[in-house]
Design an enzyme around this catalytic site. Structure first.
Site, short mmCIF file in Angstrom:
data_model
loop_
_atom_site.label_atom_id
_atom_site.label_comp_id
_atom_site.label_asym_id
_atom_site.label_seq_id
_atom_site.Cartn_x
_atom_site.Cartn_y
_atom_site.Cartn_z
N ARG A 41 26.12 10.86 -37.62
CA ARG A 41 25.75 10.13 -36.41
C ARG A 41 24.39 9.46 -36.58
NH1 ARG A 41 25.83 10.85 -30.32
NH2 ARG A 41 24.77 8.95 -29.69
N ASP A 50 29.90 12.31 -30.97
CA ASP A 50 28.98 12.58 -29.87
C ASP A 50 29.36 13.97 -29.35
OD1 ASP A 50 26.97 12.00 -27.96
OD2 ASP A 50 28.49 11.42 -26.50
#
Length: 168
Positions: free
Chosen positions: A90, A102
């Site tokens: 990420r 996420d």
């Protein structure tokens, strides 16, 4: 004689999402790492596909809710979740932007936590977002939102979010 008191265990509910790369594999790997680094995963929702929210000019997201039992506190769970996001690649660029993974802490037992610019539990917008509530209602329909005093299922059934959420 004093007995060792077992460490207290809390239930954390997290929402996983992603819209880049192999979305399904990224969620699967995140769940494995949550189980390994944070606590025993006890429940996982189905996969849900949703158009992007907030910043809409991007690919659709896959979302999944996860329940786990942990001996960590909420801040430790958040820090380890952020570390797992980084481990999976990420990169934080735009708010609500595209992402490989996420991991959001949605609920932590019945705790209410407000640490400005760091952590808010329950997640302050969960009750307004169908892509959060539908997967969560699948695995935790009878859990009561500690601020609103309503069950997750009740909130989900009354949500006014127009964004289509498709169970896969």
């Amino acid at each position: 004689m004093m007995l060792n008191k077992a460490l207290e265990c809390s239930t954390a509910y997290l929402l996983l999402g992603g819209n880049l790369g192999d979305r399904e594999e990224n969620l699967k790997r995140a769940i494995e790492l949550l189980d390994e680094k944070i606590g025993r995963v006890t429940s996982v929702s189905s996969l849900y596909e949703t158009a992007a929210w907030g910043k809409t000019d991007q690919p659709a997201f896959l979302n999944q809710a996860v329940a786990l039992q942990t001996h960590l506190n909420a801040l430790e769970v958040l820090d380890k979740a952020l570390s797992i996001e980084q481990e999976l690649g990420r990169v934080r660029k735009d708010k609500w932007g595209e992402r490989l993974i996420d991991i959001d802490l949605i609920l932590f037992g019945d705790e209410i936590i407000d640490i400005p610019d760091k952590l808010q539990v329950p997640h302050p917008h969960m009750q307004n977002r169908k892509f959060v509530m539908e997967p969560l209602a699948e695995i935790a329909p009878d859990v009561v939102h500690p601020v609103l005093g309503e069950t997750i299922l009740s909130i989900c059934l009354n949500i006014e979010d127009p964004l289509e959420v498709k169970k896969l």
